[in-house]
Design a protein around this motif. Structure first.
Motif, PDB file in Angstrom:
ATOM      1  N   PRO A  14     -15.163  70.734  55.452  1.00 32.98           N
ATOM      2  CA  PRO A  14     -15.080  69.719  54.390  1.00 32.98           C
ATOM      3  C   PRO A  14     -16.044  68.579  54.689  1.00 32.98           C
ATOM      4  CG  PRO A  14     -13.152  69.621  55.810  1.00 32.98           C
ATOM      5  CD  PRO A  14     -13.941  70.823  56.218  1.00 32.98           C
ATOM      6  N   PRO A  15     -16.575  67.961  53.642  1.00 29.92           N
ATOM      7  CA  PRO A  15     -17.506  66.849  53.867  1.00 29.92           C
ATOM      8  C   PRO A  15     -16.773  65.678  54.523  1.00 29.92           C
ATOM      9  CG  PRO A  15     -16.923  66.988  51.556  1.00 29.92           C
ATOM     10  CD  PRO A  15     -16.328  68.184  52.236  1.00 29.92           C
ATOM     11  N   PRO A  16     -17.488  64.903  55.300  1.00 32.32           N
ATOM     12  CA  PRO A  16     -16.822  63.765  55.948  1.00 32.32           C
ATOM     13  C   PRO A  16     -16.368  62.757  54.890  1.00 32.32           C
ATOM     14  CG  PRO A  16     -19.190  63.667  56.295  1.00 32.32           C
ATOM     15  CD  PRO A  16     -18.894  64.986  55.642  1.00 32.32           C
ATOM     16  N   HIS A  17     -15.208  62.204  55.111  1.00 34.79           N
ATOM     17  CA  HIS A  17     -14.649  61.232  54.168  1.00 34.79           C
ATOM     18  C   HIS A  17     -15.238  59.861  54.451  1.00 34.79           C
ATOM     19  CE1 HIS A  17     -11.678  63.894  52.421  1.00 34.79           C
ATOM     20  NE2 HIS A  17     -11.372  64.334  53.640  1.00 34.79           N
ATOM     21  N   HIS A  18     -15.768  59.279  53.403  1.00 39.23           N
ATOM     22  CA  HIS A  18     -16.265  57.914  53.522  1.00 39.23           C
ATOM     23  C   HIS A  18     -15.155  56.998  53.027  1.00 39.23           C
ATOM     24  CE1 HIS A  18     -20.314  59.201  54.418  1.00 39.23           C
ATOM     25  NE2 HIS A  18     -20.255  60.048  53.394  1.00 39.23           N
ATOM     26  N   GLU A  19     -14.625  56.232  53.924  1.00 39.58           N
ATOM     27  CA  GLU A  19     -13.534  55.346  53.541  1.00 39.58           C
ATOM     28  C   GLU A  19     -14.092  54.152  52.790  1.00 39.58           C
ATOM     29  OE1 GLU A  19     -10.723  54.313  56.494  1.00 39.58           O
ATOM     30  OE2 GLU A  19     -10.806  56.275  57.438  1.00 39.58           O
ATOM     31  N   GLU A  20     -13.531  53.942  51.595  1.00 40.03           N
ATOM     32  CA  GLU A  20     -13.936  52.798  50.799  1.00 40.03           C
ATOM     33  C   GLU A  20     -13.157  51.577  51.270  1.00 40.03           C
ATOM     34  OE1 GLU A  20     -13.412  53.611  46.693  1.00 40.03           O
ATOM     35  OE2 GLU A  20     -14.518  55.493  46.782  1.00 40.03           O
ATOM     36  N   PRO A  21     -13.809  50.444  51.248  1.00 39.26           N
ATOM     37  CA  PRO A  21     -13.058  49.252  51.638  1.00 39.26           C
ATOM     38  C   PRO A  21     -11.958  48.990  50.612  1.00 39.26           C
ATOM     39  CG  PRO A  21     -15.195  48.641  50.751  1.00 39.26           C
ATOM     40  CD  PRO A  21     -15.167  50.135  50.871  1.00 39.26           C
ATOM     41  N   PRO A  22     -10.851  48.442  51.046  1.00 39.24           N
ATOM     42  CA  PRO A  22      -9.769  48.182  50.082  1.00 39.24           C
ATOM     43  C   PRO A  22     -10.238  47.186  49.024  1.00 39.24           C
ATOM     44  CG  PRO A  22      -9.312  47.118  52.185  1.00 39.24           C
ATOM     45  CD  PRO A  22     -10.537  47.976  52.369  1.00 39.24           C
ATOM     46  N   PRO A  23      -9.755  47.341  47.804  1.00 41.51           N
ATOM     47  CA  PRO A  23     -10.188  46.420  46.755  1.00 41.51           C
ATOM     48  C   PRO A  23      -9.733  44.997  47.058  1.00 41.51           C
ATOM     49  CG  PRO A  23      -8.373  47.758  45.973  1.00 41.51           C
ATOM     50  CD  PRO A  23      -8.775  48.300  47.321  1.00 41.51           C
ATOM     51  N   GLU A  24     -10.502  44.049  46.548  1.00 36.18           N
ATOM     52  CA  GLU A  24     -10.175  42.645  46.756  1.00 36.18           C
ATOM     53  C   GLU A  24      -8.838  42.347  46.088  1.00 36.18           C
ATOM     54  OE1 GLU A  24     -11.826  38.438  45.152  1.00 36.18           O
ATOM     55  OE2 GLU A  24     -13.306  39.864  45.867  1.00 36.18           O
ATOM     56  N   PRO A  25      -7.917  41.739  46.813  1.00 34.99           N
ATOM     57  CA  PRO A  25      -6.612  41.476  46.194  1.00 34.99           C
ATOM     58  C   PRO A  25      -6.757  40.498  45.029  1.00 34.99           C
ATOM     59  CG  PRO A  25      -6.785  40.366  48.306  1.00 34.99           C
ATOM     60  CD  PRO A  25      -8.000  41.231  48.164  1.00 34.99           C
ATOM     61  N   ARG A  26      -6.022  40.765  43.982  1.00 33.19           N
ATOM     62  CA  ARG A  26      -6.077  39.898  42.813  1.00 33.19           C
ATOM     63  C   ARG A  26      -5.235  38.664  43.087  1.00 33.19           C
ATOM     64  NH1 ARG A  26      -5.509  44.102  37.801  1.00 33.19           N
ATOM     65  NH2 ARG A  26      -7.408  45.227  38.240  1.00 33.19           N
ATOM     66  N   ALA A  76      -7.748  30.840  23.855  1.00 32.35           N
ATOM     67  CA  ALA A  76      -9.094  30.902  24.427  1.00 32.35           C
ATOM     68  C   ALA A  76      -9.059  30.766  25.950  1.00 32.35           C
ATOM     69  CB  ALA A  76      -9.965  29.805  23.819  1.00 32.35           C
ATOM     70  N   ILE A  77      -8.263  29.843  26.453  1.00 35.42           N
ATOM     71  CA  ILE A  77      -8.159  29.647  27.907  1.00 35.42           C
ATOM     72  C   ILE A  77      -7.520  30.867  28.563  1.00 35.42           C
ATOM     73  CG2 ILE A  77      -7.020  28.284  29.699  1.00 35.42           C
ATOM     74  CD1 ILE A  77      -7.428  25.838  27.852  1.00 35.42           C
ATOM     75  N   ALA A  78      -6.427  31.355  27.993  1.00 37.43           N
ATOM     76  CA  ALA A  78      -5.741  32.524  28.563  1.00 37.43           C
ATOM     77  C   ALA A  78      -6.640  33.757  28.535  1.00 37.43           C
ATOM     78  CB  ALA A  78      -4.442  32.792  27.810  1.00 37.43           C
ATOM     79  N   GLY A  79      -7.382  33.943  27.457  1.00 36.19           N
ATOM     80  CA  GLY A  79      -8.301  35.083  27.367  1.00 36.19           C
ATOM     81  C   GLY A  79      -9.407  35.001  28.401  1.00 36.19           C
ATOM     82  N   ALA A  80      -9.950  33.802  28.594  1.00 35.77           N
ATOM     83  CA  ALA A  80     -10.998  33.632  29.608  1.00 35.77           C
ATOM     84  C   ALA A  80     -10.458  33.907  31.001  1.00 35.77           C
ATOM     85  CB  ALA A  80     -11.572  32.219  29.524  1.00 35.77           C
ATOM     86  N   LEU A  81      -9.254  33.446  31.293  1.00 32.79           N
ATOM     87  CA  LEU A  81      -8.658  33.711  32.605  1.00 32.79           C
ATOM     88  C   LEU A  81      -8.337  35.194  32.790  1.00 32.79           C
ATOM     89  CD1 LEU A  81      -6.268  30.653  33.003  1.00 32.79           C
ATOM     90  CD2 LEU A  81      -8.364  31.101  34.271  1.00 32.79           C
ATOM     91  N   ALA A  82      -7.940  35.872  31.719  1.00 35.43           N
ATOM     92  CA  ALA A  82      -7.613  37.297  31.816  1.00 35.43           C
ATOM     93  C   ALA A  82      -8.859  38.147  32.029  1.00 35.43           C
ATOM     94  CB  ALA A  82      -6.868  37.748  30.564  1.00 35.43           C
ATOM     95  N   ILE A  83      -9.996  37.702  31.535  1.00 30.16           N
ATOM     96  CA  ILE A  83     -11.233  38.473  31.685  1.00 30.16           C
ATOM     97  C   ILE A  83     -11.826  38.309  33.077  1.00 30.16           C
ATOM     98  CG2 ILE A  83     -13.629  38.616  30.886  1.00 30.16           C
ATOM     99  CD1 ILE A  83     -12.566  38.001  28.090  1.00 30.16           C
ATOM    100  N   TRP A  84     -11.721  37.140  33.653  1.00 31.18           N
ATOM    101  CA  TRP A  84     -12.292  36.884  34.979  1.00 31.18           C
ATOM    102  C   TRP A  84     -11.448  37.596  36.030  1.00 31.18           C
ATOM    103  CZ3 TRP A  84     -12.245  31.869  38.204  1.00 31.18           C
ATOM    104  CH2 TRP A  84     -13.311  31.868  39.086  1.00 31.18           C
ATOM    105  N   PRO A  85     -12.022  38.484  36.851  1.00 32.13           N
ATOM    106  CA  PRO A  85     -11.235  39.313  37.766  1.00 32.13           C
ATOM    107  C   PRO A  85     -10.355  38.533  38.751  1.00 32.13           C
ATOM    108  CG  PRO A  85     -13.464  40.143  37.644  1.00 32.13           C
ATOM    109  CD  PRO A  85     -13.449  38.847  36.900  1.00 32.13           C
ATOM    110  N   ARG A  86     -10.799  37.391  39.205  1.00 36.78           N
ATOM    111  CA  ARG A  86     -10.018  36.654  40.196  1.00 36.78           C
ATOM    112  C   ARG A  86      -8.731  36.083  39.616  1.00 36.78           C
ATOM    113  NH1 ARG A  86     -13.372  32.646  43.711  1.00 36.78           N
ATOM    114  NH2 ARG A  86     -11.410  32.738  44.827  1.00 36.78           N
ATOM    115  N   THR A  87      -8.703  35.817  38.336  1.00 39.34           N
ATOM    116  CA  THR A  87      -7.517  35.215  37.719  1.00 39.34           C
ATOM    117  C   THR A  87      -6.928  36.097  36.626  1.00 39.34           C
ATOM    118  OG1 THR A  87      -8.918  34.022  36.173  1.00 39.34           O
ATOM    119  CG2 THR A  87      -8.296  32.866  38.193  1.00 39.34           C
ATOM    120  N   SER A  88      -7.221  37.375  36.668  1.00 45.14           N
ATOM    121  CA  SER A  88      -6.797  38.260  35.579  1.00 45.14           C
ATOM    122  C   SER A  88      -5.277  38.368  35.469  1.00 45.14           C
ATOM    123  CB  SER A  88      -7.414  39.641  35.743  1.00 45.14           C
ATOM    124  OG  SER A  88      -6.982  40.252  36.926  1.00 45.14           O
ATOM    125  N   ARG A  89      -4.585  38.359  36.586  1.00 45.86           N
ATOM    126  CA  ARG A  89      -3.124  38.472  36.517  1.00 45.86           C
ATOM    127  C   ARG A  89      -2.497  37.220  35.911  1.00 45.86           C
ATOM    128  NH1 ARG A  89      -0.552  42.377  39.285  1.00 45.86           N
ATOM    129  NH2 ARG A  89       1.159  41.010  39.837  1.00 45.86           N
TER     130      ARG A  89
END
Length: 120
Positions: A14-26, A76-89
């Motif tokens: 099997p090909p060697p597994h390249h471990e991806e770094p964990p995703p940035e926590p939201r 408008a404010i809530a939509g902008a915050l939801a689109i930006w990945p750091r504040t999407s939650r």
């Protein structure tokens, strides 16, 4: 006895597994946005629209269609915050809070209208 035939290729390793770094926590809490958004909208509307009832004579600057301006700004404010990945939650929580505000606000409005006496 088993026969090993050297000319037949075996399964490749099997090909060697390249471990991806964990995703940035939201960051941000969806529940905090949900509660803060709904409470802030109720405080805004119950605190600033006391004088726009028809029997009050529209004594406030938020009379008529201008009462929708705070919801537009909030959306408008809530939509902008939801689109930006750091504040999407947090932005998603604010959008859920807007939905609860509309759902419960509609119920409160219907309740108030159903208890009004007809003065016509």
């Amino acid at each position: 006895m088993s026969e090993d035939i050297p000319d037949v290729p075996r399964n490749p390793p099997p090909p060697p597994h390249h471990e991806e770094p964990p995703p940035e926590p939201r960051r941000g809490s969806m529940m905090l946005g949900f509660l803060l958004g709904a409470v802030a909208l109720y405080a805004l509307y119950f605190g600033t629209t006391a004088g726009i009832a028809p029997d009050e004579g529209y004594k406030t600057f938020l009379a008529g269609p201008a009462a929708l301006i705070p919801i537009g700004v909030y959306l408008a404010i809530a939509g902008a915050l939801a689109i930006w990945p750091r504040t999407s939650r947090w932005g998603a929580g604010l959008l859920f809070g807007l939905g609860i505000f509309i759902l419960l606000g509609g119920g409160i409005c219907v309740m108030a209208l159903s208890q009004m006496s007809s003065r016509i």
